[in-house]
Scaffold this motif. Structure first.
Motif, mmCIF file in Angstrom:
data_model
loop_
_atom_site.group_PDB
_atom_site.id
_atom_site.type_symbol
_atom_site.label_atom_id
_atom_site.label_comp_id
_atom_site.label_asym_id
_atom_site.label_seq_id
_atom_site.Cartn_x
_atom_site.Cartn_y
_atom_site.Cartn_z
ATOM 1 N N HIS A 113 3.982 -5.911 9.432
ATOM 2 C CA HIS A 113 4.013 -4.545 9.955
ATOM 3 C C HIS A 113 3.894 -3.483 8.849
ATOM 4 C CE1 HIS A 113 4.956 -5.902 14.003
ATOM 5 N NE2 HIS A 113 5.864 -6.702 13.488
ATOM 6 N N LEU A 114 3.527 -3.914 7.639
ATOM 7 C CA LEU A 114 3.250 -2.953 6.586
ATOM 8 C C LEU A 114 1.846 -2.414 6.831
ATOM 9 C CD1 LEU A 114 4.239 -1.599 3.964
ATOM 10 C CD2 LEU A 114 3.306 -3.572 2.702
ATOM 11 N N LEU A 115 1.752 -1.426 7.690
ATOM 12 C CA LEU A 115 0.469 -0.941 8.186
ATOM 13 C C LEU A 115 -0.318 -0.173 7.121
ATOM 14 C CD1 LEU A 115 1.703 0.250 11.702
ATOM 15 C CD2 LEU A 115 0.802 -1.997 11.022
ATOM 16 N N PRO A 116 -1.648 -0.303 7.151
ATOM 17 C CA PRO A 116 -2.416 -1.043 8.149
ATOM 18 C C PRO A 116 -2.455 -2.553 7.869
ATOM 19 C CG PRO A 116 -3.916 0.023 6.606
ATOM 20 C CD PRO A 116 -2.528 0.475 6.234
ATOM 21 N N PRO A 150 -0.036 -7.234 5.139
ATOM 22 C CA PRO A 150 -0.888 -6.054 5.253
ATOM 23 C C PRO A 150 -2.343 -6.330 4.854
ATOM 24 C CG PRO A 150 0.263 -5.992 3.171
ATOM 25 C CD PRO A 150 0.769 -7.210 3.893
ATOM 26 N N MET A 151 -3.217 -5.376 5.163
ATOM 27 C CA MET A 151 -4.541 -5.394 4.565
ATOM 28 C C MET A 151 -4.353 -5.257 3.049
ATOM 29 S SD MET A 151 -7.271 -5.606 6.635
ATOM 30 C CE MET A 151 -8.652 -4.669 5.927
ATOM 31 N N LEU A 152 -5.173 -5.946 2.288
ATOM 32 C CA LEU A 152 -5.143 -5.819 0.837
ATOM 33 C C LEU A 152 -6.110 -4.736 0.373
ATOM 34 C CD1 LEU A 152 -5.147 -9.631 -0.027
ATOM 35 C CD2 LEU A 152 -3.201 -8.064 -0.236
ATOM 36 N N VAL A 153 -7.326 -4.812 0.932
ATOM 37 C CA VAL A 153 -8.373 -3.846 0.599
ATOM 38 C C VAL A 153 -8.982 -3.349 1.896
ATOM 39 C CG1 VAL A 153 -10.449 -3.420 -0.768
ATOM 40 C CG2 VAL A 153 -8.867 -5.239 -1.458
ATOM 41 N N ILE A 154 -9.136 -2.027 2.015
ATOM 42 C CA ILE A 154 -9.702 -1.419 3.215
ATOM 43 C C ILE A 154 -10.877 -0.551 2.802
ATOM 44 C CG2 ILE A 154 -9.222 -0.070 5.302
ATOM 45 C CD1 ILE A 154 -6.169 -0.626 3.606
ATOM 46 N N LYS A 157 -10.826 0.405 -0.801
ATOM 47 C CA LYS A 157 -9.613 1.053 -1.321
ATOM 48 C C LYS A 157 -8.407 0.138 -1.119
ATOM 49 C CE LYS A 157 -11.289 5.749 -0.412
ATOM 50 N NZ LYS A 157 -11.005 7.050 0.284
ATOM 51 N N LEU A 158 -7.492 0.161 -2.079
ATOM 52 C CA LEU A 158 -6.289 -0.643 -1.969
ATOM 53 C C LEU A 158 -5.361 -0.090 -0.894
ATOM 54 C CD1 LEU A 158 -5.310 -1.349 -5.692
ATOM 55 C CD2 LEU A 158 -6.953 -2.534 -4.241
ATOM 56 N N HIS A 159 -4.562 -0.952 -0.306
ATOM 57 C CA HIS A 159 -3.539 -0.522 0.642
ATOM 58 C C HIS A 159 -2.689 0.571 -0.015
ATOM 59 C CE1 HIS A 159 -0.009 -0.621 3.233
ATOM 60 N NE2 HIS A 159 -0.652 -1.405 4.082
ATOM 61 N N PRO A 160 -2.432 1.678 0.684
ATOM 62 C CA PRO A 160 -1.743 2.817 0.066
ATOM 63 C C PRO A 160 -0.316 2.537 -0.388
ATOM 64 C CG PRO A 160 -1.962 3.129 2.447
ATOM 65 C CD PRO A 160 -2.822 1.959 2.077
ATOM 66 N N PHE A 194 1.527 -7.461 -5.073
ATOM 67 C CA PHE A 194 0.516 -7.124 -4.078
ATOM 68 C C PHE A 194 -0.663 -6.390 -4.738
ATOM 69 C CE2 PHE A 194 3.123 -7.359 0.022
ATOM 70 C CZ PHE A 194 2.251 -8.251 0.617
ATOM 71 N N HIS A 195 -0.358 -5.422 -5.590
ATOM 72 C CA HIS A 195 -1.386 -4.603 -6.221
ATOM 73 C C HIS A 195 -2.377 -5.474 -6.989
ATOM 74 C CE1 HIS A 195 -3.143 -2.214 -9.511
ATOM 75 N NE2 HIS A 195 -3.121 -1.201 -8.653
ATOM 76 N N ASP A 196 -1.857 -6.397 -7.778
ATOM 77 C CA ASP A 196 -2.728 -7.232 -8.599
ATOM 78 C C ASP A 196 -3.544 -8.192 -7.734
ATOM 79 O OD1 ASP A 196 -1.453 -5.865 -10.580
ATOM 80 O OD2 ASP A 196 -0.324 -7.585 -11.352
ATOM 81 N N PHE A 197 -2.931 -8.694 -6.676
ATOM 82 C CA PHE A 197 -3.641 -9.595 -5.771
ATOM 83 C C PHE A 197 -4.782 -8.858 -5.073
ATOM 84 C CE2 PHE A 197 -3.386 -12.443 -1.810
ATOM 85 C CZ PHE A 197 -4.115 -13.447 -2.409
#
Length: 246
Positions: A113-116, A150-154, A157-160, A194-197
């Protein structure tokens, strides 16, 4: 007859080689990953949840043993999305064109639920990763689909919510689709942010859209590498299969 046997042996050897070559070791920002790439136009990528008795497979070994009855060989497998205590999917799950669980766009606690969050889906010959709300209104009728988050890349762009200096380190696995339509699966060799992944998928693997599948239970099956993770019970499973000759 001898010639036919030789031809079949060559084909099996070629298949084995290509299956092994689909996976490689990658280093990104000092961390190690296993990355496997498949082409949905030529590779049989599927999603699995329940066996023929209606119970969750729960493991790669159970899936392998079940499919072997139909002479189907599992070339690769990875846990395929988050699940509840009964091993059923948390969100959207489509198998063989049948929607077994509806899309879940509710707010809540935890990574899902860490949207999106998003959906990995398969259509004949192609695949995609899309943010869940966009997918829900897209009109796409997938043959296979699994929702996670969560989405990793949208859209590049990275997940905010991801922080470059986050202190949250966990083993992680995910899936993305490259610009030329290849499906890329990755799992970290150890705990990562998460950021690095996410930057692995965006910057090194060329995926404008990528989806987190899970964390601590991240599991991988590559028989040619003698890797058959089985420490945790699994819910949905993504597998690349092929029909054996005979």
């Amino acid at each position: 007859m001898i010639r036919l046997i030789i031809i079949l042996a060559v084909l099996v050897c070629a298949t084995t080689a290509s299956a092994g070559e689909a996976c490689r070791k990658v280093e990104h920002l000092g961390d190690g990953y296993t990355v496997c790439t498949f082409d949905p136009a030529t590779d049989d990528i599927q999603l699995f949840q329940n066996d023929r008795s209606g119970k969750p497979y729960g493991s790669f070994r159970a899936l392998e043993n079940d499919l072997r009855q139909d002479r189907v060989y599992v070339r690769f497998a990875m846990n395929g999305g988050m699940y509840l205590d009964d091993q059923s999917p948390v969100g959207l799950f489509v198998e063989n064109g049948r929607e077994l669980k509806r899309i879940n766009t509710n707010k809540g606690w935890g990574n899902f639920h860490l949207l999106p969050n998003g959906v990995f889906y398969l259509l004949p010959g192609r695949a995609g990763v899309m943010e869940s709300k966009a997918f829900a209104t897209s009109g796409i009728k997938p043959f296979y689909a699994t929702q996670s988050g969560p989405m990793l890349v949208i859209d590049g762009k990275l997940h905010p919510s991801f922080l470059a200096d986050s202190t949250s380190f966990k083993t992680r696995n995910g899936v993305g689709v490259t610009g030329d339509g290849k499906v890329v699966f990755a799992i970290s060799d150890g705990p990562v942010r998460f950021h690095d992944f996410a930057t692995l998928f965006r910057d090194d693997l060329g995926c404008a859209n990528a989806l987190f599948l899970d964390g601590s239970i991240s599991s991988l099956y590559i028989p040619e590498w003698q890797r058959r993770d089985g420490l945790f019970p699994l819910g949905p499973i993504i597998a690349v299969t092929e029909l054996l000759p005979g």
